[in-house]
Design a protein around this motif. Structure first.
Motif, short mmCIF file in Angstrom:
data_model
loop_
_atom_site.label_atom_id
_atom_site.label_comp_id
_atom_site.label_asym_id
_atom_site.label_seq_id
_atom_site.Cartn_x
_atom_site.Cartn_y
_atom_site.Cartn_z
N GLY A 150 40.63 37.33 37.04
CA GLY A 150 40.50 35.95 36.57
C GLY A 150 40.35 35.81 35.07
N LYS A 151 40.48 36.93 34.34
CA LYS A 151 40.24 36.86 32.89
C LYS A 151 41.48 37.21 32.07
CE LYS A 151 35.64 37.84 34.19
NZ LYS A 151 35.17 38.94 35.01
N LYS A 204 36.66 26.58 36.78
CA LYS A 204 36.86 27.92 36.20
C LYS A 204 36.16 28.12 34.86
CE LYS A 204 40.85 29.68 38.54
NZ LYS A 204 41.48 28.59 39.30
N ARG A 205 35.95 27.05 34.09
CA ARG A 205 35.35 27.25 32.76
C ARG A 205 33.84 27.49 32.89
NH1 ARG A 205 38.94 27.28 28.22
NH2 ARG A 205 40.86 26.36 29.01
N ALA A 206 33.30 28.22 31.93
CA ALA A 206 31.90 28.67 32.02
C ALA A 206 30.90 27.53 31.88
CB ALA A 206 31.64 29.73 30.95
N TYR A 207 31.22 26.52 31.07
CA TYR A 207 30.19 25.52 30.74
C TYR A 207 30.60 24.11 31.16
CZ TYR A 207 29.33 29.58 27.82
OH TYR A 207 29.17 30.87 27.38
N ASP A 208 29.62 23.21 31.11
CA ASP A 208 29.84 21.82 31.52
C ASP A 208 31.03 21.20 30.77
OD1 ASP A 208 27.73 22.04 33.21
OD2 ASP A 208 26.46 20.57 32.21
N ASN A 214 37.31 30.95 30.43
CA ASN A 214 37.60 31.01 31.86
C ASN A 214 36.72 32.06 32.51
OD1 ASN A 214 39.53 29.23 32.93
ND2 ASN A 214 41.20 30.31 31.89
N THR A 215 36.31 31.78 33.76
CA THR A 215 35.49 32.74 34.51
C THR A 215 36.16 32.96 35.85
OG1 THR A 215 34.24 31.07 35.73
CG2 THR A 215 33.43 31.64 33.52
N GLY A 216 35.50 33.73 36.71
CA GLY A 216 35.97 33.86 38.10
C GLY A 216 35.74 32.60 38.90
N ARG A 277 44.30 36.71 48.72
CA ARG A 277 43.00 36.79 49.42
C ARG A 277 42.33 35.43 49.32
NH1 ARG A 277 40.56 35.12 44.79
NH2 ARG A 277 41.66 36.01 43.04
N PHE A 278 41.20 35.30 50.03
CA PHE A 278 40.44 34.05 49.96
C PHE A 278 39.92 33.84 48.53
CE2 PHE A 278 39.67 34.67 54.61
CZ PHE A 278 40.05 33.41 55.03
N GLY A 279 39.96 32.58 48.07
CA GLY A 279 39.43 32.27 46.75
C GLY A 279 37.91 32.30 46.75
N ASP A 280 37.38 32.62 45.61
CA ASP A 280 35.93 32.72 45.43
C ASP A 280 35.60 31.87 44.22
OD1 ASP A 280 33.35 33.55 45.00
OD2 ASP A 280 33.78 35.68 45.23
N PRO A 281 34.86 30.78 44.31
CA PRO A 281 33.96 30.39 45.41
C PRO A 281 34.46 29.27 46.32
CG PRO A 281 33.30 29.25 43.41
CD PRO A 281 34.57 29.99 43.09
N GLU A 282 35.76 29.00 46.42
CA GLU A 282 36.20 27.93 47.34
C GLU A 282 35.91 28.30 48.80
OE1 GLU A 282 38.01 29.34 44.92
OE2 GLU A 282 39.71 28.09 44.35
N THR A 283 36.08 29.59 49.14
CA THR A 283 35.86 30.02 50.52
C THR A 283 34.45 29.68 51.01
OG1 THR A 283 37.43 31.76 50.19
CG2 THR A 283 35.88 32.08 52.00
N GLN A 284 33.50 29.79 50.09
CA GLN A 284 32.11 29.56 50.46
C GLN A 284 31.94 28.12 50.98
OE1 GLN A 284 33.30 31.64 48.24
NE2 GLN A 284 31.74 32.75 47.08
#
Ligand code: AMP
Ligand code: GLY
Length: 406
Positions: A150-151, A204-208, A214-216, A277-284
């Motif tokens: 993701g980076k 995806k972005r780290a902050y508000d 971009n993050t995972g 594969r399943f997306g993380d954190p959408e799968t949750q």
């Protein structure tokens, strides 16, 4: 049914939690797992990237189904080894997983199948990269061709930064910028047919306010009350079915989940990325709302017997990721975590935790996934943030605007 899940993050904790709730699942194992997963499954210290070790574990446990969570084992050929050893496996072959493992392969499939996506060029030299940047113009989108957790993607107005990223990678895909909200649609595939899960969105972005790197993924929610009617059917028709059809034509039947990352542009939905594969954190959040028992569904994918579309409960689920100090640049590990108890309408999934001296400590960048649910998005959001507020972890940070903006 005896099931073995491969992986150790929040997605795998969510998979294990839902599998545990399926009355058909009589025994649940996970390798390597994490301290949260230990509460619902028997964990095994096996290297998830080693095809022989995973196939060996499946044999020892005499499981009926192996479910592979992350992309790295797929690209390492773990699903192939498990199938060769005679087990049903949820997860595409190494060659089919290249739809995620190589951005240029994904583009080639989309072009062949006439699937809507950003125009792109694959570049290996600086001169090619410079020419592609000028062809498409700003904002520039430069993607490392290989897996990069993701980076590997840089989106910038700054041509020098775009070119520097291209220089730092061996091979890049440079493409036109896609405007519009992003959504995720996951299709379960059994080698010949595919059925959709509900639409979800991640942050995806780290902050508000979508600031920072971009993050995972810092949070997610489902369903999307604002999504246009018929979007799921359109994506299945224009994107999922042509893509798996093209893979089948190339001798790569797709079994597992096809993750479609979409931009809803003014010219219709276009593919931003595929994952295998399943997306993380959408799968949750999706699994929180899934009513169809998960074990039977994943087994149907692995054995070519998918039937009706999965059914989801009414209401909404929201996930807030609690990250460690310094994430995503340089996450600090080893901080003690307290306040993990569930409330009536929220619970914690472990994403990056470990045991240390009898306590649970942070062991990664994205440490916890806090899931809230309720009759609507606002109540689900409140439930998640109320539990986030109870969690104690030195230096942790989270976004405060999950499920308030799109
Ligand atoms: P990917 O790894 O391909 O999903 O890219 C990560 C993120 O970069 C995506 O979720 C988007 O936010 C952004 N991105 C990727 N490709 C594009 C594009 N063509 N236009 C705009 N944003 C993009
Ligand atoms: N949610 C982003 C990903 O799983 O890649």
């Amino acid at each position: 049914m005896r099931v073995l899940v491969i992986g150790s993050g929040g997605r795998e904790h969510a998979l294990c939690r839902s599998l545990k709730l399926d009355p058909q699942v009589s025994e649940l194992h996970c390798a390597p797992g994490n301290p949260g997963i230990e509460e619902v499954a028997t964990v095994h210290p096996v290297d998830p990237l080693d095809p022989e070790q995973v196939a060996g574990l499946a044999t020892r446990l005499r499981v009926d189904l192996v479910v592979i969570g992350p992309e790295a084992p797929l690209v390492a050929g773990v699903s192939d080894a498990v199938r060769e050893a005679g087990f049903a496996c949820f997860g595409p072959s190494r060659d089919a997983a290249m739809i995620e493992g190589s951005k240029s392969f994904a583009k080639e499939i989309m072009t062949a199948a006439d699937v809507p996506t950003a125009r792109s060029r694959t570049c290996t030299t600086e001169a090619e990269a410079a020419a592609a940047l000028d062809e498409f113009g700003a904002p520039y989108v430069v993607k490392d061709d290989g897996l990069a957790a993701g980076k590997g993607v840089v989106v910038t107005e700054d041509r020098d930064k775009a070119l520097a990223h291209a220089r730092a990678c061996e091979r890049v895909v440079i493409e036109e910028y896609l405007d519009g909200p992003e959504v995720s649609l996951f299709a379960l595939c059994d080698g010949s047919t595919a059925v959709p899960l509900q639409l979800a969105q991640d942050f995806k972005r780290a902050y508000d306010r979508d600031q920072g790197p971009n993050t995972g993924g810092m949070g997610s929610y489902t369903p999307l009350p604002w999504a246009p009617d018929g979007l799921t059917e359109q994506v299945m028709r224009e994107i999922v079915h042509p893509t798996i059809g093209e893979l089948t034509r190339r001798g790569l039947p797709y079994q597992g989940v096809l993750y479609v990352g979409l931009a809803l542009t003014s010219k219709g939905p276009k593919v931003v990325e595929f994952n295998a594969r399943f997306g993380d954190p959408e799968t949750q959040v999706l699994l929180d709302r899934l009513e169809t028992p998960l074990g039977g569904l994943l087994m149907a994918c692995a054995t070519g017997e998918l039937g009706l579309d999965p059914v989801f409960k009414a209401g909404s689920a929201v996930c807030v990721v609690v990250a460690s100090e310094g994430y995503p640049d340089s996450p600090v590990k080893g901080d003690v975590i307290r306040g993990l108890q569930s409330t009536d309408n929220a619970y914690v999934l472990h994403a990056g935790t470990a045991w240390k001296d009898g306590e649970i400590v942070s062991a990664g960048g994205r440490v916890l996934n806090v899931i809230g649910h309720g009759p609507d998005q606002e109540s689900a959001r409140r439930a998640a943030y109320e539990l986030v507020g109870r969690i104690e972890m030195r230096g942790s940070h989270h976004r405060t605007d999950i499920a308030t903006v799109k």
